[in-house]
Write an enzyme that holds these catalytic residues in place. Sequence first.
Site, PDB file in Angstrom:
ATOM      1  N   GLU A 180       0.780  -0.904  -0.269  1.00 29.11           N
ATOM      2  CA  GLU A 180       0.104  -0.237  -0.133  1.00 29.11           C
ATOM      3  C   GLU A 180       0.741   1.400  -0.270  1.00 29.11           C
ATOM      4  O   GLU A 180       1.075   2.116   0.791  1.00 29.11           O
ATOM      5  CB  GLU A 180      -0.688   0.323   0.825  1.00 29.11           C
ATOM      6  CG  GLU A 180      -1.968  -1.253   1.193  1.00 29.11           C
ATOM      7  CD  GLU A 180      -3.322  -0.902   1.839  1.00 29.11           C
ATOM      8  OE1 GLU A 180      -2.692  -0.560   3.408  1.00 29.11           O
ATOM      9  OE2 GLU A 180      -4.027  -1.903   2.208  1.00 29.11           O
ATOM     10  N   GLU A 228      -6.805  -7.702  -0.196  1.00 35.57           N
ATOM     11  CA  GLU A 228      -7.162  -8.182   0.660  1.00 35.57           C
ATOM     12  C   GLU A 228      -8.624  -7.200   1.111  1.00 35.57           C
ATOM     13  O   GLU A 228      -9.259  -6.514   0.879  1.00 35.57           O
ATOM     14  CB  GLU A 228      -6.006  -6.953   1.537  1.00 35.57           C
ATOM     15  CG  GLU A 228      -4.493  -7.238   1.788  1.00 35.57           C
ATOM     16  CD  GLU A 228      -4.751  -6.353   2.924  1.00 35.57           C
ATOM     17  OE1 GLU A 228      -4.643  -5.596   3.534  1.00 35.57           O
ATOM     18  OE2 GLU A 228      -2.988  -6.098   2.839  1.00 35.57           O
TER      19      GLU A 228
HETATM   20  C1  GAL Z   1      -4.529  -2.885   5.524  1.00 40.32           C
HETATM   21  C2  GAL Z   1      -2.537  -3.478   5.042  1.00 40.32           C
HETATM   22  C3  GAL Z   1      -2.404  -4.777   5.996  1.00 40.32           C
HETATM   23  C4  GAL Z   1      -3.306  -4.706   7.163  1.00 40.32           C
HETATM   24  C5  GAL Z   1      -4.991  -4.250   6.690  1.00 40.32           C
HETATM   25  C6  GAL Z   1      -5.930  -4.006   8.227  1.00 40.32           C
HETATM   26  O1  GAL Z   1      -4.211  -1.497   4.615  1.00 40.32           O
HETATM   27  O2  GAL Z   1      -1.920  -3.563   3.714  1.00 40.32           O
HETATM   28  O3  GAL Z   1      -1.512  -4.688   6.844  1.00 40.32           O
HETATM   29  O4  GAL Z   1      -3.083  -3.310   7.918  1.00 40.32           O
HETATM   30  O5  GAL Z   1      -5.140  -3.085   6.170  1.00 40.32           O
HETATM   31  O6  GAL Z   1      -7.352  -3.603   7.671  1.00 40.32           O
END
Ligand code: GAL
Length: 673
Positions: A153, A312
Site C-alpha cells: 500500500e 485484502e
Molecule cells: C491494510 C494493510 C494490512 C492490514 C489491513 C488491516 O491496509 O495492508 O497489512 O493492516 O489494512 O485492515
Amino acid sequence: MPETSPKGLTRLAFGGDYNPEQWPESVWQEDVRLMREAGVTMVSAGIFSWALLEPSPGVYDFGWLDRLLDLLHENGIRVDLGTPTVVPPVWFYRAHPDALPVTAEGMRHEFGSRGAICHSNADYRAAAANITTKLAERYGAHPALAMWHVHNEYGVPVSACYCDSCAAHFRRWLASTYGTVDAVNEAWGTAFWGQRYGGFEDINPPRLSPTVGNPAQALDYKRFADATMRENFVMERDILHRLAPGIPVTTNFMTALSQCDSVDYWAWGREVDIVTNDHYLITDGRRTHVNLAMAADLTRSVAGGAPWILLEHSTSGVNWQPRNPAKAPGQMARNSLAHVARGSEGAMFFQWRQSRRGAEKFHSSMLPHGGTHTRVWREVVELGASLDSLSTIRGTRTEADVAVLWDWHSWWAQSLDWRPSEDHDARERADAFYETLYDRHLTVDFAHPEADLSRYPLVVVPALYLMTEAAGTNVREYVENGGTLVVSYFSGIVDEHDAVHEGAYPGPLRDVLGLTVEEFSPLLKDQSVRLTGADGSELSGDVWTEFVVPRGAETVWTYADGLTAGHPAVTRHRFGQGSAWYVSTRLGAEGLDALLGWATDDAGITPRADLPRDVEVVRRTGESGTYLFAINHTGSDAKVPLEASGTELLTGERAAGRLEIPAGAVRVVRLDG
Ligand code: GAL
C-alpha cells in the site's frame, strides 16, 4: 510481455495475508490443513519479513521461508510473495536514521511501526534493491511462486516526506519537468506574494509556513511524492522481471479509500502487471455495499477493464475505525462476490490467522481467535466452495453502462487550502452521484478526463475542479458526437497548475454547457435554497450556489430564493448531436435522481424499474459465457427477471424467467447460449 495473471493459479484467488512468522512452525501444519479444508488457493506471504530474512546487514536467513514455500507447494497453495520493503529492519535505521521520513512541520518519525520510509533516500533504495534481488534470486523459480507483491500500500501511512533528501530530489524533479526555474515561476505564479525563485537551489518542499503556501507548489509536491514512490516500485519491479521472468508483479492499491488519496492510480495501473486492491468497509452509517461497488468499479477502471484481484478485505470487523462492527451473517460472502461481479478474479483477506500479539490482534481474520467453531470460519469454508464453483468466470469482463470522470490530480488540487467553501467536498459529490447511478442499477466505469469516452451513452462529471484544455476538448467532442454529459458545479475551473482558466468560468466547459458562471456564492452551514422547476415542482440545494448566465443553455430549474434567486440552478444545452446538463448547487438524493433521470432519457438508457432497490445486478461476459450476478443486500427475498435461462452456479439449479434471490443471498447465473 509479462504475465497478467498469477502463475499456475487455475481457480479464483481465495486466501489471505499469511504471516506464519508470528507462530511456531508446529502451527504451520495446522494452517495448511485448514487452508485445504477451506479451499484456499493462494496466500500472500513475507510482506513484513525483512527483519527475519536479513537479521543483520548482509546476513540472511531464508531457511524458514524455504520451508514455508515448500510446505505450501506440497499442499497445492500458490504464493503471492512479498518484497518486505515497507518495513526495513531496525539495524538499517540505526545506520541510516535519515531514511526515516520527516513531516512538513520538521518532525522525524521513529522506528517501531511500519511504512516509515523516505522514498528519496538513497540508502533505502539500495537496501530495498538488495533484498529484492536476494528474494528474486532465491525464489524466482520456486514452483509455489504465483506473483510478486511489492511493498505494501504505497502512499499510506506516510504520503510524503519533507526532509533535505526530498528537497534535493524535488529540485531534480522540477528541473526535469520544467527545464528552467523561470518556467517554474510561471507555472506556480510566484509573482504573487513575492515568491519568485532565482534558481532551483532556492526551492524547498512546502514545509510549515506562517499561512497558506503556494498552491501550485503544493500540488506539484503531491505529484512529486507520488512519482517518487512509483520510481521505487518500478525499481523493484524491474529487478523482479529481470531475475524471475514470467512472474507477474503487483503492489496492492487502495483505490477508493479516502485514507489513501495520495496516489495517482491511473499512473500506477500502467506500471503493474496485475492490478490488485485492498478494500475495507467504512462503517460510518452510509450504505457500505455502495462504497464497495464504487471501489471495485474504480479498481477495474484503473486496470483498463481487465480482470484484477481483491487482495485484502476483512472477514468481519476491522480494528482501526472509531467503532468496528462485526459483519452480519452472509455479509462477507456478499462483499466478496460483489467484488467478483465487478471484475475481481477472487477474494482474499487480511489475514489468514488472527494475531495474538501486535497492533492488529482485534482485526478479524479467516481463522479467528475462536478457531474453527465459529461462524466466521464456517462462512469462510462456504465462501471457498462458492468461489470454486465460479472458476470458469476467470478472464471475463464486467459490462459497464456509464462513465464517471475521475482524476486524482483534480482531487489533490480541490483539497488545497483557501477554496470558496470548506463544505464543498469533491469526494462527497463523487460518492453521491455514484450512489444515484447505483440506485438506478447502472454499472459505472471511471474514466480519466482525457480518456476516450465514445463508448458511453452518458458521462458524469461530479466535481472536476482541475481540467486541462485537452480534457475540455475531450468532453466537448464527446457531446458534439452525440454523448450526454452531466457536470456538477466547481468543475473546469483551473488548469494543471491550479491557474484559473482564462475568460469566464467554467473555462473549457463554457461552450459545451452553453453558459458562464459569473460568481460562486457558497452557502453558510445549514443554509439551503429552494429550486423550482418549469412544471412547478420543488427541490432544494445546499453548500453551494452560483450566478449562472445561460449562453445557449435552457433553464430547467431556477433558484427560488437566496442571493442567486432567479438564476438557473440546473440547465441543459443541446450541443452538436448530444446534450450537456449543468447543476450549480449541491443536490440531495431526490434532486440527483431527477437530474440523472432526465440525463439517462437523453442518453437513451432504459430505466431498470424492474429491479428492486439494493438488489445489485451486474454482468461479466467473455469467452466462457455471460454471467449474471444478483446480490440481495436486503432483508427480504427478491426476484430479478432473467433475459435467458441458465444455470445458477452456487446451487447448481436451473434458472429461467424470474430468478429468486433469498434475503441476503447471492446468485450467479451462467446464461445459456
Ligand atoms: C491494510 C494493510 C494490512 C492490514 C489491513 C488491516 O491496509 O495492508 O497489512 O493492516 O489494512 O485492515
